[in-house]
Design an enzyme around this catalytic site. Structure first.
Site, PDB file in Angstrom:
ATOM      1  N   GLN A 106       5.542  -3.484  10.363  1.00 20.45           N
ATOM      2  CA  GLN A 106       5.246  -4.833   9.863  1.00 20.45           C
ATOM      3  C   GLN A 106       5.624  -4.914   8.390  1.00 20.45           C
ATOM      4  OE1 GLN A 106       1.090  -6.159  11.391  1.00 20.45           O
ATOM      5  NE2 GLN A 106       1.050  -3.939  11.379  1.00 20.45           N
ATOM      6  N   HIS A 126       8.707  -8.070  10.436  1.00 19.11           N
ATOM      7  CA  HIS A 126       8.505  -9.143   9.443  1.00 19.11           C
ATOM      8  C   HIS A 126       9.622  -9.178   8.411  1.00 19.11           C
ATOM      9  CE1 HIS A 126       3.936  -8.964  10.505  1.00 19.11           C
ATOM     10  NE2 HIS A 126       4.649  -9.555  11.433  1.00 19.11           N
TER      11      HIS A 126
HETATM   12  P1  NAD Z   1      -3.637  -4.981   6.271  1.00 18.35           P
HETATM   13  O1  NAD Z   1      -3.748  -5.128   4.779  1.00 18.35           O
HETATM   14  O2  NAD Z   1      -4.254  -6.039   7.108  1.00 18.35           O
HETATM   15  O3  NAD Z   1      -4.295  -3.612   6.721  1.00 18.35           O
HETATM   16  C1  NAD Z   1      -3.983  -2.418   6.063  1.00 18.35           C
HETATM   17  C2  NAD Z   1      -4.912  -1.339   6.565  1.00 18.35           C
HETATM   18  O4  NAD Z   1      -4.517  -0.129   5.973  1.00 18.35           O
HETATM   19  C3  NAD Z   1      -6.378  -1.591   6.179  1.00 18.35           C
HETATM   20  O5  NAD Z   1      -7.160  -1.607   7.359  1.00 18.35           O
HETATM   21  C4  NAD Z   1      -6.741  -0.389   5.291  1.00 18.35           C
HETATM   22  O6  NAD Z   1      -7.998   0.153   5.639  1.00 18.35           O
HETATM   23  C5  NAD Z   1      -5.669   0.614   5.627  1.00 18.35           C
HETATM   24  N1  NAD Z   1      -5.296   1.495   4.516  1.00 18.35           N
HETATM   25  C6  NAD Z   1      -4.857   1.149   3.280  1.00 18.35           C
HETATM   26  N2  NAD Z   1      -4.529   2.241   2.576  1.00 18.35           N
HETATM   27  C7  NAD Z   1      -4.783   3.313   3.377  1.00 18.35           C
HETATM   28  C8  NAD Z   1      -4.657   4.713   3.217  1.00 18.35           C
HETATM   29  N3  NAD Z   1      -4.166   5.261   2.098  1.00 18.35           N
HETATM   30  N4  NAD Z   1      -5.006   5.513   4.249  1.00 18.35           N
HETATM   31  C9  NAD Z   1      -5.511   4.972   5.402  1.00 18.35           C
HETATM   32  N5  NAD Z   1      -5.641   3.660   5.616  1.00 18.35           N
HETATM   33  C10 NAD Z   1      -5.270   2.836   4.614  1.00 18.35           C
HETATM   34  O7  NAD Z   1      -2.106  -4.752   6.593  1.00 18.35           O
HETATM   35  P2  NAD Z   1      -1.273  -5.074   7.910  1.00 18.35           P
HETATM   36  O8  NAD Z   1      -2.094  -4.840   9.120  1.00 18.35           O
HETATM   37  O9  NAD Z   1       0.006  -4.359   7.734  1.00 18.35           O
HETATM   38  O10 NAD Z   1      -1.010  -6.637   7.834  1.00 18.35           O
HETATM   39  C11 NAD Z   1      -0.607  -7.208   6.605  1.00 18.35           C
HETATM   40  C12 NAD Z   1       0.685  -8.009   6.624  1.00 18.35           C
HETATM   41  O11 NAD Z   1       1.144  -8.087   5.269  1.00 18.35           O
HETATM   42  C13 NAD Z   1       1.797  -7.353   7.394  1.00 18.35           C
HETATM   43  O12 NAD Z   1       2.416  -8.357   8.104  1.00 18.35           O
HETATM   44  C14 NAD Z   1       2.773  -6.825   6.353  1.00 18.35           C
HETATM   45  O13 NAD Z   1       4.086  -7.272   6.646  1.00 18.35           O
HETATM   46  C15 NAD Z   1       2.426  -7.548   5.066  1.00 18.35           C
HETATM   47  N6  NAD Z   1       2.405  -6.627   3.894  1.00 18.35           N
HETATM   48  C16 NAD Z   1       3.378  -5.687   3.748  1.00 18.35           C
HETATM   49  C17 NAD Z   1       3.333  -4.809   2.671  1.00 18.35           C
HETATM   50  C18 NAD Z   1       4.425  -3.791   2.538  1.00 18.35           C
HETATM   51  O14 NAD Z   1       5.551  -4.015   3.011  1.00 18.35           O
HETATM   52  N7  NAD Z   1       4.130  -2.617   1.947  1.00 18.35           N
HETATM   53  C19 NAD Z   1       2.288  -4.878   1.749  1.00 18.35           C
HETATM   54  C20 NAD Z   1       1.305  -5.864   1.919  1.00 18.35           C
HETATM   55  C21 NAD Z   1       1.371  -6.748   2.997  1.00 18.35           C
END
Ligand code: NAD
Length: 252
Positions: A106, A126
């Site tokens: 994602q 995405h």
């Molecule tokens: P989310 O923020 O809903 O969930 C992220 C999960 O990761 C949380 O439940 C959290 O507990 C867990 N988490 C965070 N750091 C962690 C770690 N070090 N170890 C273990 N667990 C950890 O994210 P999602 O489900 O991917 O949905 C968010 C949407 O936003 C997606 O569609 C994504 O495309 C987008 N997004 C992408 C990025 C990116 O590309 N890096 C960043 C932010 C949002």
């Protein structure tokens, strides 16, 4: 089964991979937090600072497009230098060893490819925020060029064909990419192990893939720090830090 010790989580993952012929890795924002890119739903997320600009507004309103690009470049200034973490390296190795058929992500940060996973094995649901595309003719544009033009004119960038240029991500209200959705479904239906890492599993249709895998008879394993919406459906929940749990797979 819920596992909370890192050692036990690593042993359990090793056991699952030893019994699997073909796995799919599924990732969310949590795999990139150790790289300095905050996730979406954890407290104080910078992604939640503004109300998202819906795709239809982006298309209809040049002022909304300008605002979208201002926000994009502001975020890029903070996160564009991020490099892959242990989770990305582990997944790249699992793909190259043949254990993982595909990575369905994602994320929009391109860090799976940066860690060495072949681009044709990374399915981006995405899109990708490291480049831009014309919404009409799909011509690819590189961000430094788009930015230079934006800073020179102050106007939202336009393609030579007259179409609006947009970051190659999928915005709220924008159609999901058909080919990526189809490939993700095919890989999900072929796998015997579906490993969801770093996602709250609440964003649909992406979060439908673990459900499909489970219905199809695959083992569903989740690695995440916090509870997810699909913990009850999973065979194994490994609760802890992604980098710590996946570290042995990144270096072995
Ligand atoms: P989310 O923020 O809903 O969930 C992220 C999960 O990761 C949380 O439940 C959290 O507990 C867990 N988490 C965070 N750091 C962690 C770690 N070090 N170890 C273990 N667990 C950890 O994210 P999602 O489900 O991917 O949905 C968010 C949407 O936003 C997606 O569609 C994504 O495309 C987008 N997004 C992408 C990025 C990116 O590309 N890096 C960043 C932010 C949002």
């Amino acid at each position: 089964m819920i596992v909370t010790s890192v050692d036990e989580a690593q042993s359990e993952l090793a056991r699952l991979f030893s019994q699997s012929q073909r796995a799919v890795g599924f990732t969310g924002a949590g795999i990139s937090t150790e790289c300095g890119i905050p996730d979406f739903r954890s407290p104080n997320s910078p992604w939640m600072k503004h109300k998202p600009i819906d795709f239809s507004l982006f298309v209809a309103d040049p002022l909304a497009r300008e605002e979208a690009w201002r926000r994009k470049f502001a975020m890029d200034d903070i996160y564009a230098g991020a490099g892959p973490g242990r989770g990305h390296r582990a997944f790249a190795r699992l793909v190259s060893s043949g254990k993982m058929g595909a990575i369905v992500t994602q994320n929009i940060d391109g860090l799976h490819q940066a860690a060495g996973a072949p681009a044709d094995r990374v399915i981006e649901l995405h899109g990708n925020g490291t480049y831009a595309k014309c919404l009409r003719c799909e011509q690819r544009y590189e961000l430094p060029d788009v930015r230079a033009e934006f800073e020179r004119t102050g106007a939202a960038p336009q393609c030579a064909c007259g179409g609006a240029i947009k970051s190659a991500t999928v915005s709220f209200g924008q159609a999901m990419p058909e080919q990526a959705m189809r490939k993700a479904r095919e890989e999900t239906e072929l796998c015997d192990l579906f490993l969801a890492v770093g996602s709250s599993l609440v964003v649909y249709p992406a979060a439908g893939f673990p459900v499909i895998a489970k219905r199809n008879g695959a083992i569903l394993a989740i690695v995440n720090r916090d509870e997810t919406a699909l913990d009850d459906a999973a065979d194994v929940v490994l609760r802890g830090d992604i980098g710590d749990i996946l570290a042995p797979f990144a270096s072995s």
